[in-house]
Design a protein around this motif. Structure first.
Motif, mmCIF file in Angstrom:
data_model
loop_
_atom_site.group_PDB
_atom_site.id
_atom_site.type_symbol
_atom_site.label_atom_id
_atom_site.label_comp_id
_atom_site.label_asym_id
_atom_site.label_seq_id
_atom_site.Cartn_x
_atom_site.Cartn_y
_atom_site.Cartn_z
ATOM 1 N N UNK A 32 1.000 14.115 35.470
ATOM 2 C CA UNK A 32 0.976 15.582 35.479
ATOM 3 C C UNK A 32 -0.411 15.991 35.946
ATOM 4 N N UNK A 33 -0.492 16.561 37.138
ATOM 5 C CA UNK A 33 -1.761 17.037 37.678
ATOM 6 C C UNK A 33 -1.816 18.547 37.592
ATOM 7 N N UNK A 34 -2.850 19.071 36.957
ATOM 8 C CA UNK A 34 -2.920 20.499 36.654
ATOM 9 C C UNK A 34 -4.145 21.129 37.299
ATOM 10 N N UNK A 35 -3.926 22.222 38.007
ATOM 11 C CA UNK A 35 -5.008 23.025 38.574
ATOM 12 C C UNK A 35 -5.375 24.093 37.553
ATOM 13 N N UNK A 86 1.574 35.236 32.834
ATOM 14 C CA UNK A 86 1.830 34.107 31.954
ATOM 15 C C UNK A 86 1.835 32.832 32.797
ATOM 16 N N UNK A 87 1.726 31.702 32.135
ATOM 17 C CA UNK A 87 1.785 30.416 32.821
ATOM 18 C C UNK A 87 3.130 29.764 32.570
ATOM 19 N N UNK A 88 3.556 28.934 33.525
ATOM 20 C CA UNK A 88 4.800 28.199 33.358
ATOM 21 C C UNK A 88 4.694 26.846 34.038
ATOM 22 N N UNK A 89 5.452 25.895 33.502
ATOM 23 C CA UNK A 89 5.529 24.577 34.119
ATOM 24 C C UNK A 89 6.935 24.042 33.929
ATOM 25 N N UNK A 90 7.452 23.378 34.953
ATOM 26 C CA UNK A 90 8.749 22.715 34.903
ATOM 27 C C UNK A 90 8.499 21.211 34.995
ATOM 28 N N UNK A 91 9.016 20.449 34.031
ATOM 29 C CA UNK A 91 8.813 19.004 33.994
ATOM 30 C C UNK A 91 10.090 18.298 33.559
ATOM 31 N N UNK A 92 10.223 17.012 33.902
ATOM 32 C CA UNK A 92 11.291 16.225 33.285
ATOM 33 C C UNK A 92 11.124 16.262 31.767
ATOM 34 N N UNK A 93 12.214 16.360 31.054
ATOM 35 C CA UNK A 93 12.155 16.481 29.602
ATOM 36 C C UNK A 93 11.530 15.244 28.959
#
Length: 295
Positions: free
Chosen positions: A255-258, A67-74
């Protein structure tokens, strides 16, 4: 500080209560799961001083789960500018490799492409070397490649349609060629596109491209230019790509996404998609299933 963990499953690996429980157990002061799409995506909010440490713990806790996950400021998850690479990101192929197939030299050119995308050789000389090998290829071959070999990555049209419906600008910025980006941008729903221009002589490739060459720095410059024109803060921007020439714009974006990326890119990006399709980017921004515009 308040953060949001977004977990994104896929058709092969749906989210389960067990997976969500394992993730929540690694979070300090966590909330209950908020489903964005049943069995596919959910948010879990938490408070922490060091989000990187929490994310590392999460990846260890969920190691092996596809699965994929990301943690970001709300705050500020929904972006107003998307800058996307094309080859192996918005489409599933590398156009230059497919053109090489028309001359039966795909393996030779694909090896150079792979090295450039891994960052082992500089992009611009690698591009010129590969285009030089295509000299003499007729314009009709490019049309054949576009019609028969190029496929859109799933989720791309929903990504642009949904973001644009909520006021975002979507730009396709490629180290590839305008011959393809113009068509793909129209087909997938981008507002604008930029890429390199192939030079033709008597409707055949000359073996060269117009200058200046659009490479890694040009992608960064495009992101900054659009951000400035649209009067957006850095945090309101999103960039996605898979190769080493995308590293600059990935670092410059809020937000930079690979995307299913080469190791050097996956390690450097502050978010990555390893398993899902492009709709994963919408869930990362907190869009709910009923907000997604399916095209």
């Amino acid at each position: 500080m308040k953060y949001t963990l977004t977990l994104i499953g896929n058709s092969a690996t749906p989210l389960t209560d067990e997976l969500i429980g394992a993730a929540s157990g690694a979070l300090p002061n966590s909330s209950a799961a908020d489903w964005l799409a049943q069995a596919i995506a959910c948010d879990v909010s938490f408070e922490a001083d060091d989000s990187a440490r929490v994310e590392n713990a999460l990846r260890i806790q969920l190691a092996g789960a596809k699965i994929d996950l990301v943690v970001q400021p709300t705050e500020g998850r929904r972006k107003k500018l998307l800058v996307a690479d094309m080859d192996s990101t918005i489409i599933e192929q590398e156009c230059i490799d497919e053109l090489a197939g028309e001359l039966n030299i795909k393996e030779q050119i694909a090896e150079i492409t792979e090295r450039a995308m891994r960052g082992e050789i500089e992009f611009e000389p690698a591009l010129l070397e590969r285009v030089g090998l295509l000299a003499g290829l007729p314009l009709s071959a490019l049309e054949n490649v576009y019609k028969t070999r190029i496929t859109q990555t799933p989720g791309g049209r929903a990504l642009t349609a949904t973001m644009r419906a909520h006021g975002a600008t979507c730009a396709l910025v490629s180290g590839g060629f305008t011959y393809f980006t113009q068509r793909i941008a129209d087909a997938v729903g981008f507002d604008l596109n930029r890429a390199n221009t192939l030079i033709f002589v008597d409707e055949k490739l000359s073996g060269d491209v117009a200058r200046p060459i659009l490479g890694r720095q040009a992608k960064v410059d495009t992101l900054v230019e659009l951000r400035t024109t649209l009067q957006l803060p850095r945090e309101a921007t999103l960039a996605i790509g898979d190769g080493a020439n995308d590293l600059g714009m990935i670092a410059e974006a809020g937000l930079g996404v690979a995307y299913h990326a080469k190791p050097v890119v996956a390690e450097a990006a502050n978010a990555r998609i390893d398993h899902g399709d492009l709709s994963t980017l919408l869930y990362m921004q907190g869009y709910r299933e009923n907000e997604i515009v399916n095209m």
